[in-house]
Write an enzyme that holds these catalytic residues in place. Structure first.
Site, PDB file in Angstrom:
ATOM      1  N   GLY A  39     -30.050   4.154  12.225  1.00  0.00           N
ATOM      2  CA  GLY A  39     -29.066   3.556  11.320  1.00  0.00           C
ATOM      3  C   GLY A  39     -29.324   2.094  10.996  1.00  0.00           C
ATOM      4  O   GLY A  39     -28.659   1.523  10.136  1.00  0.00           O
ATOM      5  N   ASP A 169       2.527  -3.366  -5.437  1.00  0.00           N
ATOM      6  CA  ASP A 169       3.247  -4.111  -4.390  1.00  0.00           C
ATOM      7  C   ASP A 169       3.609  -5.514  -4.879  1.00  0.00           C
ATOM      8  O   ASP A 169       3.062  -6.006  -5.875  1.00  0.00           O
ATOM      9  CB  ASP A 169       2.430  -4.179  -3.086  1.00  0.00           C
ATOM     10  CG  ASP A 169       1.028  -4.711  -3.302  1.00  0.00           C
ATOM     11  OD1 ASP A 169       0.874  -5.718  -4.022  1.00  0.00           O
ATOM     12  OD2 ASP A 169       0.072  -4.132  -2.754  1.00  0.00           O
ATOM     13  N   LYS A 192       6.574  -2.129  -2.304  1.00  0.00           N
ATOM     14  CA  LYS A 192       5.790  -1.292  -1.379  1.00  0.00           C
ATOM     15  C   LYS A 192       5.784  -1.903   0.019  1.00  0.00           C
ATOM     16  O   LYS A 192       5.753  -3.119   0.173  1.00  0.00           O
ATOM     17  CB  LYS A 192       4.346  -1.207  -1.903  1.00  0.00           C
ATOM     18  CG  LYS A 192       3.390  -0.432  -0.994  1.00  0.00           C
ATOM     19  CD  LYS A 192       1.966  -0.459  -1.548  1.00  0.00           C
ATOM     20  CE  LYS A 192       1.038  -1.309  -0.701  1.00  0.00           C
ATOM     21  NZ  LYS A 192      -0.364  -1.290  -1.114  1.00  0.00           N
ATOM     22  N   SER A 225      -8.320   2.141  -2.306  1.00  0.00           N
ATOM     23  CA  SER A 225      -9.119   2.654  -1.191  1.00  0.00           C
ATOM     24  C   SER A 225      -8.820   4.142  -0.981  1.00  0.00           C
ATOM     25  O   SER A 225      -9.490   5.000  -1.554  1.00  0.00           O
ATOM     26  CB  SER A 225      -8.836   1.831   0.066  1.00  0.00           C
ATOM     27  OG  SER A 225      -9.636   2.287   1.124  1.00  0.00           O
ATOM     28  N   THR A 226      -7.803   4.467  -0.221  1.00  0.00           N
ATOM     29  CA  THR A 226      -7.450   5.888  -0.022  1.00  0.00           C
ATOM     30  C   THR A 226      -6.674   6.432  -1.212  1.00  0.00           C
ATOM     31  O   THR A 226      -6.463   7.638  -1.311  1.00  0.00           O
ATOM     32  CB  THR A 226      -6.550   6.048   1.217  1.00  0.00           C
ATOM     33  OG1 THR A 226      -5.314   5.348   0.981  1.00  0.00           O
ATOM     34  CG2 THR A 226      -7.215   5.519   2.466  1.00  0.00           C
ATOM     35  N   GLY A 227      -6.187   5.534  -2.055  1.00  0.00           N
ATOM     36  CA  GLY A 227      -5.381   5.951  -3.203  1.00  0.00           C
ATOM     37  C   GLY A 227      -3.910   6.103  -2.859  1.00  0.00           C
ATOM     38  O   GLY A 227      -3.087   6.379  -3.745  1.00  0.00           O
TER      39      GLY A 227
HETATM   40  C1  R5P Z   1      -3.234  -3.996  -0.387  1.00  0.00           C
HETATM   41  O1  R5P Z   1      -2.669  -5.052  -0.103  1.00  0.00           O
HETATM   42  C2  R5P Z   1      -4.220  -3.900  -1.486  1.00  0.00           C
HETATM   43  O2  R5P Z   1      -3.922  -4.804  -2.505  1.00  0.00           O
HETATM   44  C3  R5P Z   1      -4.293  -2.481  -2.036  1.00  0.00           C
HETATM   45  O3  R5P Z   1      -3.029  -2.140  -2.578  1.00  0.00           O
HETATM   46  C4  R5P Z   1      -4.649  -1.499  -0.971  1.00  0.00           C
HETATM   47  O4  R5P Z   1      -5.773  -1.958  -0.281  1.00  0.00           O
HETATM   48  C5  R5P Z   1      -4.916  -0.130  -1.547  1.00  0.00           C
HETATM   49  O5  R5P Z   1      -5.257   0.737  -0.514  1.00  0.00           O
HETATM   50  P1  R5P Z   1      -4.952   2.287  -0.643  1.00  0.00           P
HETATM   51  O6  R5P Z   1      -5.632   2.786  -1.862  1.00  0.00           O
HETATM   52  O7  R5P Z   1      -5.544   2.876   0.624  1.00  0.00           O
HETATM   53  O8  R5P Z   1      -3.464   2.449  -0.680  1.00  0.00           O
END
Ligand code: R5P
Length: 298
Positions: A39, A169, A192, A225-227
């Site tokens: 890796g 948020d 949020k 990220s995860t949505g």
């Molecule tokens: C959080 O403070 C960031 O601004 C994004 O809202 C967050 O990282 C999004 O992550 P996810 O897609 O996992 O909800």
């Protein structure tokens, strides 16, 4: 072509580096990568850097730690080869861990800052870094450029019904307002919260007073990220009777089938940039990066 200027294409950002070199009219130098069976990464710079101003482009999206180490190796080697280095880290990983949110947690961004400060880079450029606190960890001159105008311009030409911009948020309200101002519409922010231990996202519907009925909504965030944030926001907005929902961000990491989950929640289109190459990289951030490079490389 500026003979002194060259652009090094890190393995994570080949296309973006090409776009940067095209705009700057600078030589594009490839960085070869070998990943060993255990890796470990080995990089090799294929060019002459002596006396050059080298712009290194390497994002740190997943696999985060591999891309991060590669960027440090490239910066260090370019410096040793005699270049003056400007490190462009379009997506800077770990910027979200800029505080000790829960007692005992490491502030990851502090160490990331130290690593880049000691890597030999003269300047650092990031794109829509998660927070000012993260940016403040750099002691070398560090510049954050915004791709919000580029994303807003993408939506300017779309046919939308009574559009409104929404931040998923409250922390992202300034970003949403900047985006909305460019299009000439209004912005709202959703209340949020995230459970720091489980990562679960909640939006308190009762605290949301804005009227979104029949209006198309553009959700604007720095990272998807995860949505989970976009999915929750979309569910709430749809319950309130909104029109179409669009989601846009600087860094579409889209981990754990995020894109499928976002689409299933009813999002019409997801628009990301090439800080993280993916199927939704519809906006090129190179113009914003090059504006900053031109100021530094004078
Ligand atoms: C959080 O403070 C960031 O601004 C994004 O809202 C967050 O990282 C999004 O992550 P996810 O897609 O996992 O909800």
């Amino acid at each position: 072509m500026n003979e002194k200027l060259c652009v090094l294409a890190g393995p994570a950002s080949k296309d973006l580096a090409k776009s940067v070199s095209n705009i700057l009219g600078a030589e594009l130098i490839d960085v070869e990568l070998k990943i060993f069976p255990d890796g470990e990464s080995k990089v090799r710079i294929d060019g002459d850097l002596d006396g050059k101003f080298a712009v290194i482009v390497q994002s740190t999206y997943p696999p985060v730690d591999a891309h991060l180490m590669q960027s440090l190796f490239i910066i260090g080697k370019a410096r040793k080869m005699g270049a003056s280095v400007c490190a462009v880290i379009p997506y800077l990983a770990y910027a979200r861990q800029d505080k000790e949110f829960v007692q005992g947690e490491a502030v990851s961004m502090e160490l990331i800052g130290s690593l880049f400060n000691s890597s030999g880079g003269k300047n650092i450029i990031t794109v829509d870094i998660h927070s000012e606190i993260a940016l403040s960890q750099f002691t070398v001159p560090a510049y954050n450029v915004s791709c919000i105008p580029l994303l807003a311009n993408y939506f300017k030409s779309q046919k939308l019904t009574k559009p409104v911009v929404a931040s998923p948020d409250l922390g992202g309200s300034a970003r949403a307002e900047e985006f909305a101002k460019i299009i000439g519409i209004s912005a709202i922010s959703l209340p949020k919260s995230r459970n720091r231990n489980t990562g679960e996202v909640r939006i308190e519907e009762s605290k949301l007073s804005a009227d979104v009925k029949g209006r198309d909504v553009i959700l604007v965030d720095d990272i998807i990220s995860t949505g989970a944030s976009i999915v929750k926001a979309t569910e709430v907005l749809r319950r309130l009777g909104c029109g179409k929902v669009y989601a846009t961000c600087a860094h579409a990491l889209l981990v754990n089938n995020a894109l499928d989950k976002i689409r299933s929640a009813g999002v019409t289109e997801v628009v990301g940039t090439n800080t993280v190459p993916s199927a939704v990289s519809k906006v090129d951030v190179a113009p914003a990066i090059c504006d900053q490079i031109s100021k530094i490389a004078k």
